[in-house]
Design a protein around this motif. Structure first.
Motif, PDB file in Angstrom:
ATOM      1  N   SER A 240      -2.103  93.629 -84.752  1.00  0.00           N
ATOM      2  CA  SER A 240      -2.929  93.990 -86.103  1.00  0.00           C
ATOM      3  C   SER A 240      -3.304  95.492 -85.984  1.00  0.00           C
ATOM      4  CB  SER A 240      -4.228  93.108 -85.983  1.00  0.00           C
ATOM      5  OG  SER A 240      -3.920  91.571 -86.056  1.00  0.00           O
ATOM      6  N   ALA A 241      -3.592  95.906 -84.705  1.00  0.00           N
ATOM      7  CA  ALA A 241      -3.869  97.689 -84.710  1.00  0.00           C
ATOM      8  C   ALA A 241      -2.837  98.236 -85.316  1.00  0.00           C
ATOM      9  CB  ALA A 241      -4.289  97.723 -83.395  1.00  0.00           C
ATOM     10  N   HIS A 245      -2.977 100.442 -88.690  1.00  0.00           N
ATOM     11  CA  HIS A 245      -2.826 101.893 -88.580  1.00  0.00           C
ATOM     12  C   HIS A 245      -1.794 102.467 -89.800  1.00  0.00           C
ATOM     13  CE1 HIS A 245      -6.110 102.678 -85.545  1.00  0.00           C
ATOM     14  NE2 HIS A 245      -5.869 103.863 -85.812  1.00  0.00           N
ATOM     15  N   GLY A 246      -1.476 101.628 -90.427  1.00  0.00           N
ATOM     16  CA  GLY A 246      -0.504 101.989 -91.426  1.00  0.00           C
ATOM     17  C   GLY A 246       1.207 102.316 -90.897  1.00  0.00           C
ATOM     18  N   ILE A 247       1.290 101.973 -89.445  1.00  0.00           N
ATOM     19  CA  ILE A 247       2.450 102.029 -89.116  1.00  0.00           C
ATOM     20  C   ILE A 247       3.430 100.849 -89.541  1.00  0.00           C
ATOM     21  CG2 ILE A 247       3.856 102.506 -87.034  1.00  0.00           C
ATOM     22  CD1 ILE A 247       1.415 103.453 -85.589  1.00  0.00           C
ATOM     23  N   GLN A 303      -5.515 100.960 -75.934  1.00  0.00           N
ATOM     24  CA  GLN A 303      -6.772 100.701 -76.402  1.00  0.00           C
ATOM     25  C   GLN A 303      -7.209  99.279 -76.516  1.00  0.00           C
ATOM     26  OE1 GLN A 303      -7.381 102.535 -80.565  1.00  0.00           O
ATOM     27  NE2 GLN A 303      -7.224 104.679 -79.475  1.00  0.00           N
ATOM     28  N   GLN A 304      -5.934  98.436 -76.811  1.00  0.00           N
ATOM     29  CA  GLN A 304      -5.955  97.034 -76.852  1.00  0.00           C
ATOM     30  C   GLN A 304      -5.877  96.360 -75.544  1.00  0.00           C
ATOM     31  OE1 GLN A 304      -7.416  95.559 -79.539  1.00  0.00           O
ATOM     32  NE2 GLN A 304      -7.267  97.561 -80.855  1.00  0.00           N
ATOM     33  N   GLY A 305      -5.883  97.099 -74.644  1.00  0.00           N
ATOM     34  CA  GLY A 305      -5.900  96.584 -73.173  1.00  0.00           C
ATOM     35  C   GLY A 305      -4.490  96.349 -72.590  1.00  0.00           C
ATOM     36  N   ALA A 306      -3.471  97.066 -73.108  1.00  0.00           N
ATOM     37  CA  ALA A 306      -2.229  96.957 -72.440  1.00  0.00           C
ATOM     38  C   ALA A 306      -2.123  97.791 -71.033  1.00  0.00           C
ATOM     39  CB  ALA A 306      -0.951  97.694 -73.356  1.00  0.00           C
TER      40      ALA A 306
END
Lengths: 479, 451
Positions: A240-241, A245-247, A303-306
């Protein structure tokens, strides 16, 4: 010799396609009793292999006159029973219509017969700088005719669109034997979008005998990444992130631990066996912007924990990664003797929810479920593992599948993203569509296929059919 | 429909091990689990040469597995029609490469066909005819007899009568399989001397290997065996070539004759003494594949020895690639294309090694071949016993080769060399068909390639 056919039918078919083009012995018909969906089986009474449109038309007229049902089949890789000959009859197998008739690189289209295997077209285009964009995971075996019937997707449809966005025109044989051409090499044609109606109609409107497809320019460059996550929630939030972000990645796929283990056994790619989920992310386009996009994706994943984000070093590694992804379903054979792949769609933000529900449903029904799917467009593919020889397990699988799909609907999604309705999902049509919508579809089908002789029992529920057909005791797992 | 009783129940016991063989059912000796590996996804179909040609799923791997399972389960009889679909399989194993589920198709079709032959009453099997008995088993596998038989063929070639026979199509008047055999013969150079039993390493000794000569290969491609031995020497290998080695047994085994194959295997075990060497090196993909399979073809007291033997077997390209090739010095300024022999690419999974070796030859350019790993139709003795399909595939292969515009084809198997060369001769094209070792040998010896 089949019992319930008019005695004149087979001799008539022999006259049309010759002795090499007809199968009528019981042993020869057996392999045509199912496709990639093995839960339900039924043998056709006759199989014919036409080699040209005219033969298809004559076979169709012959079936119409004899009042016998008929159904088209390509490579038989459907996962929803799209090729199942419900009610027997004549199966029209199009694998001998396999010519690429024209490749026009300047106008960027190709004309193919329905039996052309998806990847053959891309192979034939090598060196032209063009490709055929829809790339279903079974592209090494499935036919373009079958792709048209089911409006196939594939990993790269996130950016490039599904089959219907790439079909410019079709020639088809209507159920009365008439040959018609819809659309053609040019992009826009006025009037109703009949080509669009034909794509995804699962062989219930006509038999497609020639296809004009759009060719797409190869991107200048790719960046292919593998994000490794310690929790499924983190992975789905990263999806979702990235989109938020428009990618728009060319592809964004998720594989969970169960499938990673099977793929590693099959291909020894070097997947982290202890990861809860990996994301396979690809961006493509002009070289200039790719590094920046890649950097952005790496940061978002972190940022999402990868735990880490790996990059495919070269074209060969990229190809190996995609091979792993595309052959994932088949690799399931390493985990269990049978499997049932579900094909639901949910809004992307509901992915964490639906995946938690899938785990819960699997536990409750004591069915192991692994996941590999097109995460970018919310198209989930829970794979239910079982042994088809145990009827009790089969029932639990059907029950669990139903519950998962119910949940997809409850989230505002759909019961199929790309595999089609076939016979497998027919029971869900009433839950997904209102009676009015179904009625409109049925009337449209009747306009072209009034006696429902072509592909009966597919896609649209019959008036008497109830939504719980799947649970019926006649659907036992036979081979 | 669908009224068949659940066919699996009687076979459940087979899951835990092998059921007692039922002589009337060819599937009874097959581990039932192997059938269950197939999840019916169909991803193998387009990799299968006979399916690509015929479009009939009964002639595809998924279909054949379904048929074999149907016979095993008693759902269908082993009718002549079913038999035909199974016989038409080239055993090229392309489906194993394509299969993501890891179905070991070879371990289904091969024992099934062996059983099919043995269950056929009183020598009525396909392979119980004069051709199999006298030519395939009696001549092919016996290098000495084969050499004698080639004396008149050499004479015909010297007098150019063979070209006349080919050009006029007179060979078609001979018994079909003899006619095909005649047209398959390569241009036989002067007879090469026999290889000595030992050739020493050149330079620092890096390995000690046994060279497996093959039977047909040794007679028809004696010069390639010499080339292979020299390349091994140049790479620092002591090369042992024991005289007592025999045919690998593939011709027998693939025709469904398991016992003679087992005898040959055990003779090779005695002759090649795997414990004394680093590797058993083979330059013919078909033989290499058979030798690598010694460990699981037969289940008796010698299985452990055969497994140990099989573990030492390497295709010559695979071996040199692992060892690290000594750079070949001589340039060969030609464009070549590489055909993947089925028994190398699919059965042994050796694809990149020969290409890597060839790329080391200065100035040699490799053009990729479309459908490079689709069978050329040779498939052991298939081109003699199934002429129609073999010809279809040969034409397809040649067409793809001609499209590259290249006139030198490289491939690592004797059968493919013969088949591709035959097709090009019959169609009147000038094509050089070579083994990778022929090219490497030229480079080490700084010689030119003539076309």
């Amino acid at each position: 010799m089949p019992q319930n056919l008019p005695t004149t039918l087979v001799p008539e078919l022999l006259r049309i396609v010759g002795v090499e083009g007809v199968l009528a012995a019981r042993a020869d018909l057996m392999v045509y009793e199912c496709d990639g969906f093995v839960i339900e089986k039924n043998s056709p009474d006759v199989v014919v292999f036409p080699t040209c449109t005219e033969q298809v038309a004559r076979v169709v007229r012959c079936c119409r006159d004899a009042g016998v049902p008929f159904v088209p089949r390509g490579a038989g890789t459907s996962l929803a029973g799209g090729c199942l000959p419900v009610g027997g009859g004549v199966m029209i197998v199009l694998t001998r219509m396999k010519q690429i008739l024209e490749i026009n690189t300047r106008d960027r289209y190709a004309v193919v017969q329905p039996g052309v295997v998806n990847i053959w077209l891309t192979q034939a285009l090598r060196g032209t700088g063009l490709h055929y964009a829809p790339d279903p995971s079974s592209q090494g075996a499935c036919t373009i005719g079958g792709n048209v019937a089911t409006n196939s997707g594939g990993p790269h449809t996130l950016k490039y669109g599904v089959t219907v966005n790439h079909v410019l025109g079709v020639e088809c044989v209507l159920p009365d034997g008439e040959i018609v051409c819809l659309g053609g090499p040019v992009d826009e044609s006025p009037g109703c979008d009949l080509v669009g109606a034909m794509v995804g109609s699962e062989g219930t409107l006509a038999i497609v005998t020639k296809i004009w497809v759009r060719l797409t320019k190869n991107p200048q460059g790719y960046r292919t990444m593998l994000g490794v996550f310690d929790s499924v929630d983190d992975a789905t939030n990263a999806i979702s992130a990235i989109i938020g972000h428009g990618i728009v990645p060319a592809a964004l796929e998720m594989l969970d631990q169960g499938i990673i283990v099977a793929l590693e056994a099959a291909f020894q790619f070097g997947f982290p066996l202890d990861a809860s989920a990996v994301l396979l992310i690809e961006v493509d386009g002009l070289e200039v912007g790719l590094d920046a996009q890649q950097q952005q994706i790496v940061e978002l994943c972190r940022q999402q924990g990868a735990r880490e984000v790996r990059l495919a070093r070269d074209a060969a590694e990229r190809a190996r990664l995609w091979k792993c992804r595309k052959q994932a379903f088949g690799a399931i054979g390493r985990l269990s003797p049978s499997y049932c792949t579900q094909d639901g769609v949910v809004p992307r933000t509901q992915l964490p929810h639906i995946l938690r529900r899938i785990t819960e449903i699997g536990n409750r029904h004591r069915i192991r479920i692994v996941n590999v799917f097109h995460a970018g467009d919310g198209n989930i593919h829970p794979i239910l593992l079982f042994d088809e020889r145990d009827p009790e397990q089969v029932q639990r699988v059907l029950q669990a599948s139903n519950e998962i799909l119910e949940d997809c609907l409850a989230c505002g999604g759909s019961v199929t993203g790309e595999h089609g309705i076939g016979v497998e999902k027919i029971g869900f049509m009433r839950r997904m569509f209102t009676a009015d919508s179904l009625d409109v579809m049925a009337r449209f089908r009747s306009a072209l296929n009034p006696d429902n002789q072509l592909s009966p029992g597919k896609m649209l529920p019959t008036a008497a059919g109830c939504g719980l057909e799947m649970k019926g005791s006649h659907r036992k797992a036979a081979v | 429909m669908n009224q068949d009783p659940d066919p699996h129940l009687p076979h459940r016991s087979a899951r835990t091990g092998l059921a007692a063989p039922d002589v009337s059912n060819p599937g009874s000796a097959i581990d039932y689990e192997r059938f269950l590996d197939c999840v019916h996804c169909g991803l193998c179909t387009a990799a299968c040469p006979t399916y690509v040609e015929l479009g009939n799923e009964n002639d595809s791997p998924r279909g054949r597995i379904y048929l074999m399972r149907g016979v095993t389960d008693g759902r269908i009889d082993l009718t002549p029609g079913v038999r035909r679909h199974l016989e038409l399989c080239l055993d090229c194993r392309a489906c194993e490469t394509a299969c993501p589920s890891g179905v070991q198709y070879g371990k289904l079709i091969e024992p099934f066909r062996v059983a099919m032959e043995t269950t056929e009453p009183n020598g009525r099997g396909k392979t119980h005819d004069w051709f199999h008995r006298w030519i395939l088993f009696g001549l092919f596998t016996q290098p000495r007899r084969m050499r004698a038989a080639l004396v008149p063929a050499r004479l015909l070639q010297r007098l150019r009568i063979d070209r006349w026979i080919e050009a006029t199509g007179l060979w078609r008047l001979l018994p079909q399989r003899i006619g095909r055999l005649l047209t398959l013969l390569p241009r036989l150079g002067p007879r090469t001397p026999d290889l000595p039993s030992f050739l020493p390493a050149v330079g620092r000794r890096r390995a000690r290997v046994v060279l497996f000569k093959g039977c047909v290969g040794d007679v028809m491609f004696g010069s390639t065996n010499w080339a292979t031995a020299r390349v091994l020497q140049a790479n620092g290998c002591d090369v042992l070539i024991p005289e007592s080695q025999v045919c690998c047994g593939a011709i027998h085994y693939h025709a469904g004759h398991s016992e003679p194959a087992r005898e040959l295997a055990d003779q090779n075990l005695a002759a090649l003494k795997p414990a004394d060497v680093d590797a058993i090196v083979v330059n013919i993909a078909g033989c290499g594949s058979m030798l690598k399979d010694y460990g699981h073809h037969w289940h008796d007291g010698r299985q452990a020895d055969r497994t140990a033997f099989a573990a030492k077997v390497r295709d010559v390209s695979e071996f040199l690639d692992e060892l690290g090739l000594v750079s070949p010095p001589g340039p060969i300024p030609h464009k070549v294309t590489y055909h993947d022999a089925c028994h190398l690419a699919h059965a042994q999974r050796v694809r990149e090694a020969p290409r890597r070796l060839l790329r080391r030859i200065p100035e040699l350019v490799i053009e990729e071949l479309r459908e490079s790993d689709l069978c050329c139709g040779a498939a052991g003795t298939y081109n003699l016993t199934e002429p129609e399909m073999a010809d279809r595939l040969a034409r397809r292969k040649l067409q793809n080769i001609l499209e590259t515009g290249v006139r030198v084809v490289v491939t690592g198997n004797a059968g493919c060399l013969l088949q591709i060369a035959r097709e090009s001769r019959l169609q009147g094209h000038v094509l050089r068909v070579l083994h990778p070792m022929d090219l490497l040998d030229l480079s080490y010896r700084n010689e030119c390639l003539t076309i």
